[in-house]
Design a protein around this motif. Structure first.
Motif, PDB file in Angstrom:
ATOM      1  N   VAL A 239       8.235   9.479  20.628  1.00  0.00           N
ATOM      2  CA  VAL A 239       8.016   9.590  19.182  1.00  0.00           C
ATOM      3  C   VAL A 239       9.323   9.335  18.445  1.00  0.00           C
ATOM      4  N   VAL A 240       9.175   9.018  17.162  1.00  0.00           N
ATOM      5  CA  VAL A 240      10.346   8.987  16.283  1.00  0.00           C
ATOM      6  C   VAL A 240      10.284  10.230  15.420  1.00  0.00           C
ATOM      7  N   LEU A 241      11.443  10.805  15.144  1.00  0.00           N
ATOM      8  CA  LEU A 241      11.523  11.958  14.244  1.00  0.00           C
ATOM      9  C   LEU A 241      11.634  11.434  12.822  1.00  0.00           C
ATOM     10  N   LEU A 242      10.684  11.853  11.986  1.00  0.00           N
ATOM     11  CA  LEU A 242      10.658  11.429  10.588  1.00  0.00           C
ATOM     12  C   LEU A 242      11.104  12.540   9.652  1.00  0.00           C
TER      13      LEU A 242
ATOM     14  N   ILE B 153      14.765   8.634  18.470  1.00  0.00           N
ATOM     15  CA  ILE B 153      13.626   8.528  19.385  1.00  0.00           C
ATOM     16  C   ILE B 153      13.758   9.637  20.417  1.00  0.00           C
ATOM     17  N   VAL B 154      12.705  10.416  20.573  1.00  0.00           N
ATOM     18  CA  VAL B 154      12.691  11.490  21.563  1.00  0.00           C
ATOM     19  C   VAL B 154      11.337  11.470  22.272  1.00  0.00           C
ATOM     20  N   PHE B 155      11.228  12.292  23.285  1.00  0.00           N
ATOM     21  CA  PHE B 155       9.965  12.458  23.999  1.00  0.00           C
ATOM     22  C   PHE B 155       9.479  13.878  23.744  1.00  0.00           C
ATOM     23  N   VAL B 156       8.182  14.021  23.517  1.00  0.00           N
ATOM     24  CA  VAL B 156       7.585  15.344  23.336  1.00  0.00           C
ATOM     25  C   VAL B 156       6.465  15.492  24.362  1.00  0.00           C
TER      26      VAL B 156
ATOM     27  N   ALA C 268       0.827  -1.210   0.000  1.00  0.00           N
ATOM     28  CA  ALA C 268       0.000   0.000   0.000  1.00  0.00           C
ATOM     29  C   ALA C 268       0.861   1.260   0.000  1.00  0.00           C
ATOM     30  N   SER C 269       0.365   2.280  -0.652  1.00  0.00           N
ATOM     31  CA  SER C 269       1.068   3.562  -0.692  1.00  0.00           C
ATOM     32  C   SER C 269       1.067   4.205   0.683  1.00  0.00           C
ATOM     33  N   MET C 270       2.170   4.827   1.028  1.00  0.00           N
ATOM     34  CA  MET C 270       2.308   5.520   2.299  1.00  0.00           C
ATOM     35  C   MET C 270       2.225   7.033   2.109  1.00  0.00           C
ATOM     36  N   LYS C 271       1.670   7.468   0.986  1.00  0.00           N
ATOM     37  CA  LYS C 271       1.579   8.906   0.724  1.00  0.00           C
ATOM     38  C   LYS C 271       0.831   9.644   1.825  1.00  0.00           C
ATOM     39  N   PHE C 272      -0.128   8.965   2.458  1.00  0.00           N
ATOM     40  CA  PHE C 272      -0.884   9.601   3.538  1.00  0.00           C
ATOM     41  C   PHE C 272       0.027  10.068   4.670  1.00  0.00           C
ATOM     42  N   ALA C 273       1.193   9.443   4.821  1.00  0.00           N
ATOM     43  CA  ALA C 273       2.115   9.772   5.911  1.00  0.00           C
ATOM     44  C   ALA C 273       3.219  10.728   5.478  1.00  0.00           C
ATOM     45  N   ALA C 274       3.157  11.212   4.253  1.00  0.00           N
ATOM     46  CA  ALA C 274       4.234  12.053   3.710  1.00  0.00           C
ATOM     47  C   ALA C 274       4.412  13.356   4.475  1.00  0.00           C
ATOM     48  N   GLN C 275       3.403  13.783   5.220  1.00  0.00           N
ATOM     49  CA  GLN C 275       3.511  15.043   5.966  1.00  0.00           C
ATOM     50  C   GLN C 275       3.660  14.836   7.468  1.00  0.00           C
ATOM     51  N   TYR C 276       3.840  13.595   7.902  1.00  0.00           N
ATOM     52  CA  TYR C 276       4.042  13.319   9.331  1.00  0.00           C
ATOM     53  C   TYR C 276       5.526  13.478   9.660  1.00  0.00           C
ATOM     54  N   HIS C 277       5.876  14.492  10.435  1.00  0.00           N
ATOM     55  CA  HIS C 277       7.292  14.660  10.786  1.00  0.00           C
ATOM     56  C   HIS C 277       7.654  13.914  12.068  1.00  0.00           C
ATOM     57  N   VAL C 278       6.638  13.453  12.809  1.00  0.00           N
ATOM     58  CA  VAL C 278       6.849  12.595  13.984  1.00  0.00           C
ATOM     59  C   VAL C 278       5.789  11.495  13.964  1.00  0.00           C
TER      60      VAL C 278
END
Length: 188
Positions: free
Chosen positions: A43-46, A29-32, A2-12
């Motif tokens: 969270v992971v930084l993407l 991996i950081v905490f926010v 499946a395409s992951m385009k839906f997540a293209a704007q998730y920075h975390v």
């Protein structure tokens, strides 16, 4: 796949502590701070800025060997119901991952959930339980003053970017934990 385009704007992306080993090999991996619930979340930084996911290419392919579970669960999610002990399975009806003409059906002709829905419910339920444990870990870290601000400076070749709002576990403070608290942490 499946395409992951839906997540293209998730920075975390939120991750559970059960994903730390697999995620930590790929992502920072950081905490926010989750202001709405007054707690810290792992969270992971993407990406380096809001709206940027460096792990989704133009064709929608994920460019890493591990995808965080909170992203894999899409287009499904759990939402609290009026009964605090129960949740409602939600679906993003606008998702391009859904189709009315192909794929596996969600409901039988008599309106009963298919195995697809039952498997989604099981997966989301497990994810919810893991998330609860992770929130408890974060509360332990906060209450024992183990989280410290992390000031990142990243040079992307054009400019020096400063990333703020992230916290990490203080190695120094962690090493000073007394045996009782360390055993409490280890038991998680």
């Amino acid at each position: 796949s499946a395409s992951m385009k839906f997540a293209a704007q998730y920075h975390v992306a939120y991750i559970t502590m059960h994903e730390f080993v697999r995620s930590g090999a790929i992502y920072p991996i950081v905490f926010v701070q989750d202001g709405e619930h007054q707690q810290f979340r792992s969270v992971v930084l993407l990406g380096l800025q809001s709206g940027e996911n460096l792990f989704v290419d133009k064709s929608g392919k994920w460019q890493a060997s591990y995808i965080p579970a909170m992203i894999r669960r899409y287009p499904f999610a759990l939402s609290p119901s009026e009964d605090p002990s129960k949740y409602v399975v939600c679906i993003d009806e606008s998702s391009k991952l859904l189709s009315e003409s192909e794929g596996n059906t969600l409901f039988s002709s008599d309106g009963k959930p298919t195995d697809v829905v039952e498997n989604v419910k099981k997966y989301l339920s497990e994810l919810q339980a893991l998330d609860k444990e992770t929130v408890e870990l974060s509360q332990f870290l906060k209450s024992n003053d183990l989280l410290v601000p992390l000031n990142l400076r990243v040079n992307n070749g054009k400019e020096l970017r400063k990333i703020t709002g992230c916290y990490t576990i203080s190695e120094e403070r962690f090493n000073l934990l007394n045996e009782e608290k360390f055993e409490l942490l280890k038991g998680r």
